[in-house]
Design a protein around this motif. Structure first.
Motif, PDB file in Angstrom:
ATOM      1  N   ILE A  69     102.935 173.824  63.396  1.00 23.24           N
ATOM      2  CA  ILE A  69     101.793 172.906  63.564  1.00 23.24           C
ATOM      3  C   ILE A  69     101.983 171.682  62.663  1.00 23.24           C
ATOM      4  N   LYS A  70     102.393 171.948  61.410  1.00 24.17           N
ATOM      5  CA  LYS A  70     102.596 170.818  60.480  1.00 24.17           C
ATOM      6  C   LYS A  70     103.655 169.848  61.020  1.00 24.17           C
ATOM      7  N   LYS A  71     104.761 170.419  61.493  1.00 28.66           N
ATOM      8  CA  LYS A  71     105.874 169.561  61.904  1.00 28.66           C
ATOM      9  C   LYS A  71     105.639 168.927  63.274  1.00 28.66           C
ATOM     10  N   VAL A  72     105.399 169.772  64.280  1.00 26.67           N
ATOM     11  CA  VAL A  72     105.393 169.280  65.661  1.00 26.67           C
ATOM     12  C   VAL A  72     104.106 168.538  65.994  1.00 26.67           C
ATOM     13  N   VAL A  73     102.981 169.080  65.513  1.00 29.87           N
ATOM     14  CA  VAL A  73     101.700 168.465  65.884  1.00 29.87           C
ATOM     15  C   VAL A  73     101.399 167.259  64.988  1.00 29.87           C
ATOM     16  N   ILE A  74     101.556 167.457  63.661  1.00 36.65           N
ATOM     17  CA  ILE A  74     101.100 166.391  62.760  1.00 36.65           C
ATOM     18  C   ILE A  74     102.234 165.405  62.436  1.00 36.65           C
ATOM     19  N   ALA A  75     103.313 165.901  61.826  1.00 33.63           N
ATOM     20  CA  ALA A  75     104.357 164.979  61.360  1.00 33.63           C
ATOM     21  C   ALA A  75     104.958 164.178  62.514  1.00 33.63           C
ATOM     22  N   ASP A  76     105.344 164.858  63.584  1.00 37.23           N
ATOM     23  CA  ASP A  76     105.932 164.140  64.719  1.00 37.23           C
ATOM     24  C   ASP A  76     104.899 163.280  65.435  1.00 37.23           C
ATOM     25  N   GLY A  77     103.629 163.673  65.356  1.00 34.14           N
ATOM     26  CA  GLY A  77     102.576 162.867  65.969  1.00 34.14           C
ATOM     27  C   GLY A  77     102.344 161.567  65.210  1.00 34.14           C
ATOM     28  N   LEU A  78     102.439 161.627  63.879  1.00 32.15           N
ATOM     29  CA  LEU A  78     102.169 160.434  63.067  1.00 32.15           C
ATOM     30  C   LEU A  78     103.388 159.511  62.983  1.00 32.15           C
ATOM     31  N   ALA A  79     104.576 160.077  63.197  1.00 29.23           N
ATOM     32  CA  ALA A  79     105.812 159.313  62.968  1.00 29.23           C
ATOM     33  C   ALA A  79     105.864 157.975  63.716  1.00 29.23           C
ATOM     34  N   PRO A  80     105.513 157.916  65.014  1.00 25.06           N
ATOM     35  CA  PRO A  80     105.629 156.618  65.696  1.00 25.06           C
ATOM     36  C   PRO A  80     104.745 155.531  65.073  1.00 25.06           C
ATOM     37  N   SER A  81     103.555 155.916  64.584  1.00 25.07           N
ATOM     38  CA  SER A  81     102.675 154.904  63.969  1.00 25.07           C
ATOM     39  C   SER A  81     103.320 154.361  62.693  1.00 25.07           C
ATOM     40  N   VAL A  82     103.852 155.267  61.885  1.00 23.01           N
ATOM     41  CA  VAL A  82     104.485 154.852  60.629  1.00 23.01           C
ATOM     42  C   VAL A  82     105.735 154.012  60.920  1.00 23.01           C
ATOM     43  N   ASP A  83     106.559 154.498  61.840  1.00 24.60           N
ATOM     44  CA  ASP A  83     107.809 153.796  62.160  1.00 24.60           C
ATOM     45  C   ASP A  83     107.527 152.378  62.657  1.00 24.60           C
ATOM     46  N   ALA A  84     106.468 152.233  63.473  1.00 25.59           N
ATOM     47  CA  ALA A  84     106.160 150.918  64.033  1.00 25.59           C
ATOM     48  C   ALA A  84     105.871 149.912  62.918  1.00 25.59           C
ATOM     49  N   ILE A  85     105.143 150.341  61.901  1.00 25.58           N
ATOM     50  CA  ILE A  85     104.794 149.407  60.823  1.00 25.58           C
ATOM     51  C   ILE A  85     106.007 149.126  59.927  1.00 25.58           C
ATOM     52  N   TYR A  86     106.795 150.157  59.633  1.00 25.89           N
ATOM     53  CA  TYR A  86     107.969 149.921  58.782  1.00 25.89           C
ATOM     54  C   TYR A  86     109.055 149.123  59.507  1.00 25.89           C
ATOM     55  N   ALA A  87     108.967 149.052  60.859  1.00 28.57           N
ATOM     56  CA  ALA A  87     109.930 148.231  61.598  1.00 28.57           C
ATOM     57  C   ALA A  87     109.369 146.838  61.877  1.00 28.57           C
ATOM     58  N   SER A  88     108.080 146.672  61.601  1.00 29.93           N
ATOM     59  CA  SER A  88     107.427 145.414  61.964  1.00 29.93           C
ATOM     60  C   SER A  88     107.757 144.310  60.964  1.00 29.93           C
ATOM     61  N   PRO A  89     108.025 143.101  61.462  1.00 29.77           N
ATOM     62  CA  PRO A  89     108.334 142.004  60.531  1.00 29.77           C
ATOM     63  C   PRO A  89     107.094 141.431  59.848  1.00 29.77           C
ATOM     64  N   GLY A  90     105.907 141.659  60.427  1.00 27.17           N
ATOM     65  CA  GLY A  90     104.727 141.031  59.819  1.00 27.17           C
ATOM     66  C   GLY A  90     103.496 141.897  59.851  1.00 27.17           C
ATOM     67  N   PRO A  91     103.513 143.065  59.204  1.00 28.42           N
ATOM     68  CA  PRO A  91     102.310 143.907  59.241  1.00 28.42           C
ATOM     69  C   PRO A  91     101.173 143.316  58.421  1.00 28.42           C
ATOM     70  N   THR A  92      99.953 143.708  58.767  1.00 27.17           N
ATOM     71  CA  THR A  92      98.791 143.229  58.020  1.00 27.17           C
ATOM     72  C   THR A  92      98.591 144.107  56.780  1.00 27.17           C
ATOM     73  N   ARG A  93      97.617 143.706  55.954  1.00 24.46           N
ATOM     74  CA  ARG A  93      97.313 144.481  54.747  1.00 24.46           C
ATOM     75  C   ARG A  93      96.901 145.916  55.113  1.00 24.46           C
ATOM     76  N   LEU A  94      95.985 146.013  56.089  1.00 25.44           N
ATOM     77  CA  LEU A  94      95.517 147.353  56.479  1.00 25.44           C
ATOM     78  C   LEU A  94      96.630 148.168  57.138  1.00 25.44           C
ATOM     79  N   ASP A  95      97.517 147.484  57.867  1.00 37.43           N
ATOM     80  CA  ASP A  95      98.662 148.189  58.467  1.00 37.43           C
ATOM     81  C   ASP A  95      99.476 148.901  57.384  1.00 37.43           C
ATOM     82  N   VAL A  96      99.776 148.145  56.316  1.00 37.08           N
ATOM     83  CA  VAL A  96     100.617 148.709  55.247  1.00 37.08           C
ATOM     84  C   VAL A  96      99.880 149.867  54.567  1.00 37.08           C
ATOM     85  N   ILE A  97      98.588 149.679  54.322  1.00 36.44           N
ATOM     86  CA  ILE A  97      97.822 150.731  53.641  1.00 36.44           C
ATOM     87  C   ILE A  97      97.764 151.990  54.513  1.00 36.44           C
ATOM     88  N   PHE A  98      97.453 151.823  55.789  1.00 39.10           N
ATOM     89  CA  PHE A  98      97.372 152.994  56.676  1.00 39.10           C
ATOM     90  C   PHE A  98      98.741 153.650  56.858  1.00 39.10           C
TER      91      PHE A  98
END
Lengths: 473, 357
Positions: free
Chosen positions: A201-230
């Motif tokens: 549950i930790k890996k497949v449901v939560i970690a893999d579920g959150l990964a695309p949101s995190v990856d999108a911001i760390y790949a983004s050239p111009g995230p907002t303040r709230l983007d970085v915090i979240f």
């Protein structure tokens, strides 16, 4: 062969079936073969490294034990350190240092030969080298007797549930599990299944579920303040669920085979200060660093400044253990700095919110401290997750001066449901002080809980699974 | 042992009870029109034949994609639109793409009101769909027309598919398209046996064609799998549908990754030849070819500009590559559904207008 893939569970089913019908000695031989098959499925070429480490440390262990002369013992320890750390240096750090040296020369205007080392990192090398090192160091310190049976020792090094991402087991814990016959019980197997369920549950449901949101911001050239915090908060949750999920499954699988692996996580985000955090996070590494590095450097025996120096050195090397990159060094320095700061201003034995369970004010203080310290830990994960030093600086600046708005992709609903479940699960462990808090429940309630967990796993297991983060270390 | 057996048995009973309860709740919610997104979530894992049968039997069902984007219907509409507009000889933008392309052209037309557009599109349409439409719509274009071929990066792996039904597991619109393979210097077109919604509807009355179609999907479509098409009886259980959803999406993701890794299908060669053939055909007919390269936000997507640039430059083909004007890694440019935000489409529309006379 990932724990989240059906082929691993097919492999484990075959291993388990063979395991239950074999006698103890043959079980060990079969587990060794299974472990090599498991590792070979990643890359069979690197089996040679595991075998080299196994042969060297087995022979050195025996020789060291039978040698009285201190100088000779010290030389034997040196050989073990040189072989294991040498493998790590070549396969994990050589490329990093060569490139850093080239960059440094370039900074002074010299252009070094433009060759780049492309060395493949053998999966799990940091884990099994540290595990075998603890064996020889313990024998050197006369805290452990060497194992006589070579194949038993080989199984200690290569035991598949914890081979690629820990826990980094100590010989004195795992070897008795290997050498003595193991007792298989339905109860223990059942606990193993529950551990696997919560880990999945930790890996497949939560970690893999959150990964695309995190990856999108760390790949983004111009995230907002709230983007970085979240993204920073979400990564803190992702890495906990990813790594502790792996550990839970590893411990669960081992438990089903009658082994007892050490606990590696103890609800780390309920920590209120850095010292408490490191008693709860990646416990097998933090205790390894404490026992074999911090204490070897002198620990807290040489006065304040030497203690701070030792803390910084230990945590910086701990950071570098994770990967050959400057952001890991920065993360290690940050953690060392936090520990030193805490020691200097709060004291080594005082807890924030101490006595919390005795008064309402204590509870409030402790909760506030936990929430505040989570921000401090999360910033550390920003250092850890960043792809370059430049990104650390940029994202730190954006936390304070970033543009407004929120563009981070919304995490999937099942991941949020899973997160809610995990929070309740971890709270139950924290408040009861018992990892098996459910064991005393009535069978009907337990069955309901397990059915709910299985349903939740199916509900959330719809995102694309990815490799465990800690496999790269 | 006795206690463990009891708990295992009770767990299975509870699992069945939860499943039955979820099933009842979903049926009630569907009947009352409530919890639409939750009902849809549990439907995603139904087998592909199960979804198609449900859509076929319930035309008013929410999210029904049964009749969407069949080439035969699009071409029929194109013929009638062409006939209606035959009096007007003004050059028209005739686009073959998907929603991304439509959005950009719509903004461009709003910015330059004199422009006329005629869009042909399918949801998440892969290049083999857009290219096939361009080929088949030949008689509905005039000299002087601006012809736009849309290529969407996230759909590139589907060049090895015959239908959205095999690779968009959660929403398997059944419309079909050919698969192209390199042959000599050109491309060989493998046509699907089913080409219209009516043919799809009539399939259940023709077991021979049904078997032949199943065989064609199994042999010509790299995404076709038992895990997504077989075991329709399991659709009755919401729990098993959830499990199938996981297995199905993983299968599609794995197949996409294998295709992008260059195994199984030479998508890059095919893509370059499509672009080259598209430009050559349009120019032969005195039309102006423009290739629209839509790079969507998934960093794992193929870099379609890098793949096609050699042909675009060598043959001097006009193109709009969204990645040249907006960084697809910038999450701020996308709506939650993955489309570009209107302000970014505005930017692309401006660049598109720069390309046309």
């Amino acid at each position: 062969m990932l724990f989240t893939e059906p082929k691993f569970w097919a492999f484990f089913a075959v291993v388990s079936l063979a395991y239950v019908i074999l006698p103890h000695r043959v079980q060990n031989r079969m587990l060794l073969v299974a472990s090599y098959v498991f590792y070979g499925a990643w890359d069979w070429r690197f089996l040679s490294l595991i075998m080299l480490s196994t042969v060297v440390d087995y022979l050195i262990g025996l020789r060291m034990h039978s040698t009285v002369q201190e100088t000779r013992r010290r030389w034997l320890l040196f050989v073990s350190l040189a072989v294991n750390l040498g493998m790590l240096a070549v396969f994990k750090y050589l490329g990093f240092f060569v490139n850093s040296f080239q960059n440094m020369l370039a900074g002074f205007g010299y252009v070094a030969d433009p060759f780049t080392l492309s060395i493949i990192l053998p999966v799990g090398i940091s884990f099994y080298t540290f595990q075998t090192l603890s064996y020889t160091i313990d024998i050197y310190r006369r805290e452990l007797k060497p194992v006589r049976d070579f194949l038993d020792f080989a199984l200690f090094v290569a035991f598949f549930p914890q081979l690629v991402a820990g826990p980094i087991e100590r010989a004195r814990n795992l070897l008795p599990n290997i050498t003595a016959p193991r007792v298989l019980s339905w109860e223990s197997a059942g606990r193993g299944v529950v551990l696997c369920l919560i880990g999945l549950i930790k890996k497949v449901v939560i970690a893999d579920g959150l990964a695309p949101s995190v990856d999108a911001i760390y790949a983004s050239p111009g995230p907002t303040r709230l983007d970085v915090i979240f993204a920073t908060w979400l990564f803190a949750i992702q890495i906990y669920c990813d790594f502790s999920g792996y550990t839970d499954i590893a411990r669960g699988v081992a438990k089903m085979l009658g082994f007892r692996l050490m606990r590696n996580f103890a609800q780390p985000y309920f920590a209120a200060d850095p010292q408490e955090f490191w008693r709860r996070w990646h416990i097998s590494l933090s205790t390894w660093l404490r026992d074999y590095l911090y204490i070897s450097l002198g620990g807290n025996r040489g006065g304040h400044w030497k203690t701070y120096r030792n803390l910084m050195a230990t945590m910086t090397l701990g950071g570098l253990w994770h990967g050959a990159a400057w952001n890991f060094v920065a993360w290690g320095l940050y953690q060392g700095g936090l520990l030193a700061f805490h020691r200097a201003f709060v004291g080594p034995h005082r807890r924030v919110g101490e006595g919390a369970r005795r008064s309402a004010l204590g509870w409030v203080l402790r909760i506030v401290a936990i929430v505040l310290f989570f921000q401090v830990v999360s910033y550390g994960w920003l250092l850890f997750r960043a792809s370059s030093f430049g990104q650390i600086v940029d994202f730190t600046r954006r936390i304070f001066y970033g543009p407004p708005g929120l563009t981070i992709p919304e995490p999937p609903f099942p991941a949020l449901v899973g997160l809610g479940f995990l929070l309740i699960w971890d709270l139950c462990i924290e408040l009861s002080g018992n990892v098996k808090f459910y064991a005393s429940w009535h069978p009907i309630i337990r069955a309901g809980l397990y059915a709910g967990m299985i349903y939740l796993l199916a509900f959330g297991a719809t995102t694309q699974t990815s490799a465990f983060i800690y496999f790269q270390f | 042992m006795k206690k463990t057996a009891l708990i295992i048995g009770l767990t299975l009973v509870f699992l069945a009870l939860i499943d039955l309860s979820v099933h009842a709740v979903l049926r009630h919610a569907e009947a009352s029109g409530r919890l639409g997104s939750l009902v849809a979530f549990f439907e995603y894992g139904r087998s592909v034949p199960g979804k198609l049968a449900r859509w076929q039997d319930n035309p008013t069902l929410r999210g029904n994609l049964f009749d969407v984007s069949w080439r035969s219907a699009i071409l029929d509409e194109s013929v009638s639109k062409f006939a209606d507009g035959s009096a007007d000889n003004s050059p028209t933008i005739r686009s073959y793409g998907m929603s991304f392309v439509n959005n950009i052209i719509k903004r461009a037309v709003e910015k330059r009101p004199g422009l006329i557009s005629d869009s042909h599109a399918g949801p998440g349409a892969p290049p083999n769909f857009t290219y096939a439409l361009f080929q088949d719509d030949r008689q509905n274009r005039r000299p002087g027309d601006i012809v736009v071929l849309g290529i969407l990066s996230s759909s590139v792996p589907a060049m090895a598919a015959l239908s959205n039904r095999t690779w968009v597991f959660e929403q398997p619109a059944p419309f079909t398209y050919p698969v192209y393979w390199p042959e000599g210097e050109g491309l060989r077109r493998v046509e699907p046996l089913i080409n219209s919604a009516d043919a799809q509807r009539a399939l259940s009355d023709n077991p021979t064609l049904q078997a032949a179609w199943r065989d064609q999907l199994a042999s010509e479509d790299l995404f076709h799998a038992y895990s997504t098409f077989g075991g329709r009886a399991l659709d009755a259980s919401p729990f098993l549908r959830l499990v199938r959803r996981s297995v199905g999406t993983s299968h599609v993701a794995k197949t996409e990754a294998e295709i992008l890794a260059g195994t199984h299908y030479p998508y890059d060669t095919v893509l370059r030849r499509m672009v080259s053939e598209f430009a050559r055909t349009a120019r032969e007919e005195d039309q102006i070819p423009i290739v629209m390269l839509i790079q969507s936000r998934d960093p794992r997507d193929a870099d379609i500009l890098a793949i096609t640039r050699p042909v675009l430059e060598a043959e001097n083909i006009a193109y709009l590559a969204t990645a040249e004007h907006f960084d697809p890694r910038d999450a701020s440019g996308f709506l939650p559904d993955g489309h570009y935000r209107p302000r970014v489409d505005d930017l692309f529309a401006d660049r598109f207008l720069d390309l046309i006379p």
